[in-house]
Design a protein around this motif. Structure first.
Motif, short mmCIF file in Angstrom:
data_model
loop_
_atom_site.label_atom_id
_atom_site.label_comp_id
_atom_site.label_asym_id
_atom_site.label_seq_id
_atom_site.Cartn_x
_atom_site.Cartn_y
_atom_site.Cartn_z
N GLU B 30 0.70 -1.10 -0.06
CA GLU B 30 0.01 0.00 -0.10
C GLU B 30 0.79 1.33 -0.05
OE1 GLU B 30 -2.49 -3.06 1.94
OE2 GLU B 30 -0.38 -2.48 2.32
N TYR B 31 2.14 1.35 0.84
CA TYR B 31 2.77 2.55 1.00
C TYR B 31 3.95 2.53 0.01
CZ TYR B 31 0.27 2.90 5.50
OH TYR B 31 -0.43 3.22 6.55
N MET B 32 4.09 3.58 -0.67
CA MET B 32 5.24 3.97 -1.37
C MET B 32 5.77 5.29 -1.22
SD MET B 32 4.07 2.44 -5.01
CE MET B 32 5.51 2.16 -5.75
N TYR B 33 7.17 5.47 -1.25
CA TYR B 33 7.96 6.53 -0.78
C TYR B 33 8.91 6.87 -1.73
CZ TYR B 33 6.32 4.98 3.82
OH TYR B 33 5.45 4.46 4.94
N TRP B 34 9.44 8.16 -1.98
CA TRP B 34 10.31 8.60 -2.65
C TRP B 34 11.27 9.34 -1.73
CZ3 TRP B 34 12.21 7.68 -7.25
CH2 TRP B 34 11.50 7.19 -8.12
N TYR B 35 12.60 8.89 -1.88
CA TYR B 35 13.58 9.69 -1.04
C TYR B 35 14.78 10.04 -1.82
CZ TYR B 35 11.92 6.91 3.04
OH TYR B 35 11.14 6.38 3.99
N GLY B 40 26.54 13.25 3.09
CA GLY B 40 26.31 14.09 4.37
C GLY B 40 25.00 14.24 4.84
N MET B 41 24.10 13.71 3.94
CA MET B 41 22.53 14.17 4.22
C MET B 41 21.78 13.07 4.74
SD MET B 41 22.57 17.58 4.12
CE MET B 41 20.98 18.05 4.15
N GLY B 42 22.20 11.80 4.35
CA GLY B 42 21.39 10.60 4.59
C GLY B 42 20.31 10.62 3.61
N LEU B 43 19.17 9.94 3.84
CA LEU B 43 18.03 9.81 3.07
C LEU B 43 17.00 10.85 3.63
CD1 LEU B 43 18.00 6.02 3.15
CD2 LEU B 43 18.23 7.10 0.87
N ARG B 44 16.53 11.43 2.63
CA ARG B 44 15.37 12.61 2.89
C ARG B 44 14.28 12.19 2.19
NH1 ARG B 44 18.12 18.20 2.32
NH2 ARG B 44 18.94 17.38 0.55
N VAL B 50 0.12 6.82 0.86
CA VAL B 50 -0.64 5.66 1.64
C VAL B 50 -1.31 4.90 0.98
CG1 VAL B 50 -0.17 6.98 3.84
CG2 VAL B 50 -2.36 7.08 2.63
N GLY B 51 -1.61 4.94 -0.05
CA GLY B 51 -2.88 4.03 -1.10
C GLY B 51 -2.80 4.63 -2.38
N GLU B 52 -3.42 4.06 -3.31
CA GLU B 52 -3.53 4.30 -4.71
C GLU B 52 -4.62 5.65 -4.47
OE1 GLU B 52 -5.33 1.26 -6.96
OE2 GLU B 52 -6.72 3.01 -8.17
N GLY B 53 -3.97 6.79 -5.26
CA GLY B 53 -4.89 8.16 -5.35
C GLY B 53 -4.55 9.04 -4.32
N THR B 54 -3.59 8.56 -3.40
CA THR B 54 -3.10 9.49 -2.22
C THR B 54 -1.55 9.77 -2.35
OG1 THR B 54 -2.73 7.91 -0.61
CG2 THR B 54 -4.97 8.43 -0.76
N THR B 55 -1.36 11.04 -2.07
CA THR B 55 -0.16 11.22 -1.84
C THR B 55 0.03 12.49 -0.48
OG1 THR B 55 -0.03 13.34 -3.34
CG2 THR B 55 0.45 11.13 -4.38
N ALA B 56 1.30 12.47 -0.10
CA ALA B 56 1.76 13.44 1.01
C ALA B 56 3.06 14.26 1.04
CB ALA B 56 1.14 12.59 2.36
N LYS B 57 3.16 15.13 1.53
CA LYS B 57 4.69 15.82 1.63
C LYS B 57 5.43 15.06 2.46
CE LYS B 57 2.94 20.04 -0.40
NZ LYS B 57 3.03 21.70 -0.08
N ASP B 62 9.77 20.62 -2.01
CA ASP B 62 9.62 21.49 -2.76
C ASP B 62 10.60 21.35 -4.29
OD1 ASP B 62 9.96 24.19 -0.31
OD2 ASP B 62 8.22 23.24 -0.90
N GLY B 63 9.75 21.56 -5.50
CA GLY B 63 10.23 21.43 -6.55
C GLY B 63 9.84 20.01 -7.16
N TYR B 64 9.20 19.37 -6.51
CA TYR B 64 8.85 17.72 -6.90
C TYR B 64 7.35 17.81 -6.79
CZ TYR B 64 13.48 16.94 -5.69
OH TYR B 64 15.02 16.92 -5.49
N ASN B 65 6.78 16.88 -7.56
CA ASN B 65 5.52 16.41 -7.62
C ASN B 65 5.38 15.09 -7.90
OD1 ASN B 65 5.01 15.90 -10.65
ND2 ASN B 65 5.59 18.06 -10.79
N VAL B 66 4.25 14.46 -7.34
CA VAL B 66 4.08 12.80 -7.49
C VAL B 66 2.79 12.70 -7.77
CG1 VAL B 66 5.83 12.32 -5.81
CG2 VAL B 66 3.81 12.93 -4.80
N SER B 67 2.31 11.43 -8.10
CA SER B 67 1.10 10.78 -8.47
C SER B 67 1.26 9.07 -8.16
CB SER B 67 0.72 11.11 -9.89
OG SER B 67 1.61 10.51 -10.93
N ARG B 68 0.25 8.89 -7.78
CA ARG B 68 -0.22 7.40 -7.48
C ARG B 68 -1.57 7.11 -8.19
NH1 ARG B 68 0.53 3.96 -2.69
NH2 ARG B 68 0.70 1.88 -3.68
N LEU B 69 -1.37 6.92 -9.59
CA LEU B 69 -2.69 6.69 -10.02
C LEU B 69 -3.35 5.22 -10.03
CD1 LEU B 69 -2.70 8.97 -13.27
CD2 LEU B 69 -3.62 9.31 -11.00
N LYS B 70 -2.02 4.30 -10.08
CA LYS B 70 -2.28 2.94 -9.92
C LYS B 70 -1.59 2.55 -8.66
CE LYS B 70 -2.46 1.66 -14.80
NZ LYS B 70 -2.03 1.01 -15.93
#
Lengths: 112, 112
Positions: B30-35, B40-44, B50-57, B62-70
């Motif tokens: 269900e859950y997918m992430y972009w890092y 020196g900064m690790g993974l951010r 949290v599921g199809e059709g949902t996204t969160a910051k 900033d400077g990025y957009n995402v989509s989870r259509l499937k």
């Protein structure tokens, strides 16, 4: 403001000895902690985790200790092997959010 | 069973160009992430779903957009690339209430 800190960028250990990697956090809402291992040109892979209701979790050569009062966790690798040479990231989560905050990583080198 | 795959593996962009990074998973998570991973900064965390059709910051959206259509795909878009977006991008997935994340092999992006 870095919520998860790994203050040692690198660590060298002799083969067969213990490796201790440390991680500190500032957010008291974190209730789950994980360690990941990363080889060059690969994605991180899960190693071991611990819930805040425990203070120790063991899996083979790997043990994670959690000290909630000090907001500190550590990963012990015993005995260390050359194949353990990698970058290790700790990560923390407030389970209610399912977001994970990673530390900056510690590069472990196990010397043969 | 490919797990988590990322396309492309490498890309060089000029400042101002746009592109989309694709993450695909066959684990029905269900859950997918972009890092992003920087020295020196690790993974951010950039964005997550949290599921199809949902996204969160996440921490650095900033400077990025995402989509989870499937359910199986999570797209990361850069509308107007900047040199500060030069990084290695990792996609990760996880199943329900379990905390372990599965990472893709990464995409190395250079913006000149």
């Amino acid at each position: 403001d870095q919520q998860v800190k790994q203050n040692s960028p690198s660590l060298s250990v002799q083969e067969g000895r213990i490796s201790i990697l440390n991680c500190d956090y500032t957010n008291s809402m974190f209730d789950y902690f994980l360690w990941y291992k990363k080889y060059p040109a690969e994605g991180p892979t899960f190693l071991i985790s611990i819930s805040s209701i425990k203070d120790k979790n063991e899996d083979g050569r790997f043990t994670v200790f959690l000290n909630k009062s000090a907001k500190h966790l550590s990963l012990h690798i015993v005995p260390s092997q050359p194949g353990d040479s990698a970058v290790y990231f700790c990560a923390a989560s407030d389970s209610g959010t399912y977001k994970y905050i990673f530390g900056t990583g510690t590069r472990l080198k196990v010397l043969a | 069973n490919a797990g988590v795959t990322q396309t492309p593996k490498f890309r060089v962009l000029k400042t101002g160009q746009s592109m989309t990074l694709l993450c695909a998973q066959d684990m029905n998570h269900e859950y997918m992430y972009w890092y992003r991973q920087d020295p020196g900064m690790g993974l951010r965390l950039i964005h997550y779903s949290v599921g199809e059709g949902t996204t969160a910051k996440g921490e650095v959206p900033d400077g990025y957009n995402v989509s989870r259509l499937k359910k199986q795909n999570f797209l990361l878009g850069l509308e107007s690339a900047a040199p500060s977006q030069t990084s290695v991008y990792f996609c990760a997935t996880k199943q329900g209430s379990l905390h372990e994340q599965y990472f893709g092999p990464g995409t190395r992006l250079t913006v000149t």
